[in-house]
Motif scaffolding. Structure first.
Motif, PDB file in Angstrom:
ATOM      1  N   LEU A  44      28.608 -10.208 -31.722  1.00 25.35           N
ATOM      2  CA  LEU A  44      28.490  -8.564 -31.759  1.00 25.35           C
ATOM      3  C   LEU A  44      27.071  -8.230 -31.566  1.00 25.35           C
ATOM      4  O   LEU A  44      26.867  -7.157 -31.152  1.00 25.35           O
ATOM      5  CB  LEU A  44      29.398  -8.410 -32.844  1.00 25.35           C
ATOM      6  CG  LEU A  44      30.875  -8.449 -32.649  1.00 25.35           C
ATOM      7  CD1 LEU A  44      31.895  -8.023 -33.739  1.00 25.35           C
ATOM      8  CD2 LEU A  44      31.591  -7.877 -31.259  1.00 25.35           C
ATOM      9  N   PHE A  67      28.177   0.985 -31.523  1.00 23.69           N
ATOM     10  CA  PHE A  67      28.389   0.287 -30.045  1.00 23.69           C
ATOM     11  C   PHE A  67      29.467   0.990 -29.459  1.00 23.69           C
ATOM     12  O   PHE A  67      30.723   1.296 -29.955  1.00 23.69           O
ATOM     13  CB  PHE A  67      29.203  -1.086 -30.490  1.00 23.69           C
ATOM     14  CG  PHE A  67      29.708  -1.881 -29.339  1.00 23.69           C
ATOM     15  CD1 PHE A  67      28.513  -2.452 -28.421  1.00 23.69           C
ATOM     16  CD2 PHE A  67      30.963  -1.995 -29.122  1.00 23.69           C
ATOM     17  CE1 PHE A  67      29.249  -3.148 -27.254  1.00 23.69           C
ATOM     18  CE2 PHE A  67      31.443  -2.775 -28.102  1.00 23.69           C
ATOM     19  CZ  PHE A  67      30.533  -3.191 -27.069  1.00 23.69           C
ATOM     20  N   ARG A  92      39.665  -4.651 -33.619  1.00 27.25           N
ATOM     21  CA  ARG A  92      41.173  -4.661 -33.804  1.00 27.25           C
ATOM     22  C   ARG A  92      41.889  -4.387 -32.418  1.00 27.25           C
ATOM     23  O   ARG A  92      43.204  -4.916 -32.300  1.00 27.25           O
ATOM     24  CB  ARG A  92      41.486  -3.351 -34.996  1.00 27.25           C
ATOM     25  CG  ARG A  92      41.118  -3.771 -36.169  1.00 27.25           C
ATOM     26  CD  ARG A  92      41.224  -2.731 -37.162  1.00 27.25           C
ATOM     27  NE  ARG A  92      40.144  -1.416 -36.704  1.00 27.25           N
ATOM     28  CZ  ARG A  92      39.894  -0.431 -37.042  1.00 27.25           C
ATOM     29  NH1 ARG A  92      40.777  -0.050 -37.869  1.00 27.25           N
ATOM     30  NH2 ARG A  92      39.342   0.251 -36.688  1.00 27.25           N
TER      31      ARG A  92
HETATM   32  C1  HSX Z   1      32.659  -3.193 -32.063  1.00 24.64           C
HETATM   33  O1  HSX Z   1      34.108  -3.479 -31.843  1.00 24.64           O
HETATM   34  C2  HSX Z   1      32.369  -2.739 -33.528  1.00 24.64           C
HETATM   35  O2  HSX Z   1      32.403  -3.910 -34.322  1.00 24.64           O
HETATM   36  C3  HSX Z   1      33.749  -2.142 -33.687  1.00 24.64           C
HETATM   37  O3  HSX Z   1      34.011  -1.973 -35.144  1.00 24.64           O
HETATM   38  C4  HSX Z   1      34.706  -2.933 -33.101  1.00 24.64           C
HETATM   39  C5  HSX Z   1      35.829  -2.091 -32.091  1.00 24.64           C
HETATM   40  O4  HSX Z   1      36.582  -1.401 -33.071  1.00 24.64           O
HETATM   41  P1  HSX Z   1      38.164  -1.561 -32.982  1.00 24.64           P
HETATM   42  O5  HSX Z   1      38.563  -2.424 -31.954  1.00 24.64           O
HETATM   43  O6  HSX Z   1      38.608  -2.454 -34.519  1.00 24.64           O
HETATM   44  O7  HSX Z   1      38.651  -0.138 -33.147  1.00 24.64           O
HETATM   45  O8  HSX Z   1      31.950  -4.246 -31.623  1.00 24.64           O
END
Ligand code: HSX
Ligand code: HSX
Length: 208
Positions: A44, A67, A92
């Motif tokens: 990431l 992001f 998530r």
């Molecule tokens: C990104 O993906 C960031 O780390 C965010 O926290 C995550 C997307 O968020 P979610 O899918 O948990 O809502 O790289």
């Protein structure tokens, strides 16, 4: 380009546990998940962020980043599926695609059996998941599938736990713009093209 995770004492301790032939399935899953989590977080880190300001409970502004892109995990079955949960733990709502490739036990040649990918995959950052990169043949076939779906090489990050120098070299020459993130580069391959010292068959140890 190849990024090897920082070789910290914790990472080496985790790798030591999962390489041990006496480690049973429950521990294997638990400790390999910890490494997978490190790989996902490092992956990431390679995605672009935009400036984003928030207000803290003290009423002060904080000039941070966020992001804003979209991610898709793509696992190479069966072993790669073991990395999906680690990705979900960090993202998530991530989408997941699957590619079933099996390596011929005699010739070590990969064979593509099946793939199912989100329709908008070309607009996403793709985290390709496979714990082992031996000759690089399987992952390379998966990259081919992704490219046919319109995914640009620079949008693919290949995450794996253990790679061989041969597998790494394969990628560096064939896909110079693709990023490989690995926890460890092992000595090499044996006569059956297994990674040594390695950890055996990851899929068998994780799934049984
Ligand atoms: C990104 O993906 C960031 O780390 C965010 O926290 C995550 C997307 O968020 P979610 O899918 O948990 O809502 O790289
Ligand atoms: C194992 O063999 C791994 O999980 C990979 O899918 C594959 C690696 O071998 P190679 O194609 O890199 O030689 O099942």
């Amino acid at each position: 380009t190849v990024h090897v995770l920082p070789q910290t004492p914790q990472l080496i301790a985790l790798l030591t546990i999962i390489r041990d032939k006496n480690t049973q399935r429950g521990d294997f899953i638990f400790y390999s998940n910890r490494i997978i989590r490190l790989l996902v977080e490092e992956g990431l880190n390679h995605l672009p962020v935009k400036e984003h300001e928030v207000t803290t409970p003290l009423g002060r502004a904080y000039a941070g980043v966020r992001f804003e892109g979209k991610i898709c995990g793509v696992s190479i079955m069966r072993a790669g599926e073991s990395m999906e949960q680690g990705l979900r733990d960090c993202c998530r709502s991530v989408r997941i695609g699957k590619i079933l490739i099996q390596r011929d036990e005699e010739t070590a040649q990969p064979k593509l059996f099946y793939h199912k990918l989100p329709t908008d995959i070309a607009d996403r950052w793709v985290l390709l998941l496979d714990p082992m990169n031996a000759t690089g043949g399987s992952a390379s076939m998966a990259v081919q599938v992704l490219k046919e779906k319109g995914v640009a090489e620079e949008r693919i990050l290949f995450l794996n736990l253990i790679a061989s120098p041969e597998g790494i070299e394969h990628f560096a020459s064939k896909y110079p713009k693709l990023r490989v993130i690995t926890a460890f580069i092992d000595e090499g391959l044996d006569e059956k093209n297994y990674i040594v010292p390695g950890l055996g068959d990851f899929g068998d140890r994780h799934f049984g």
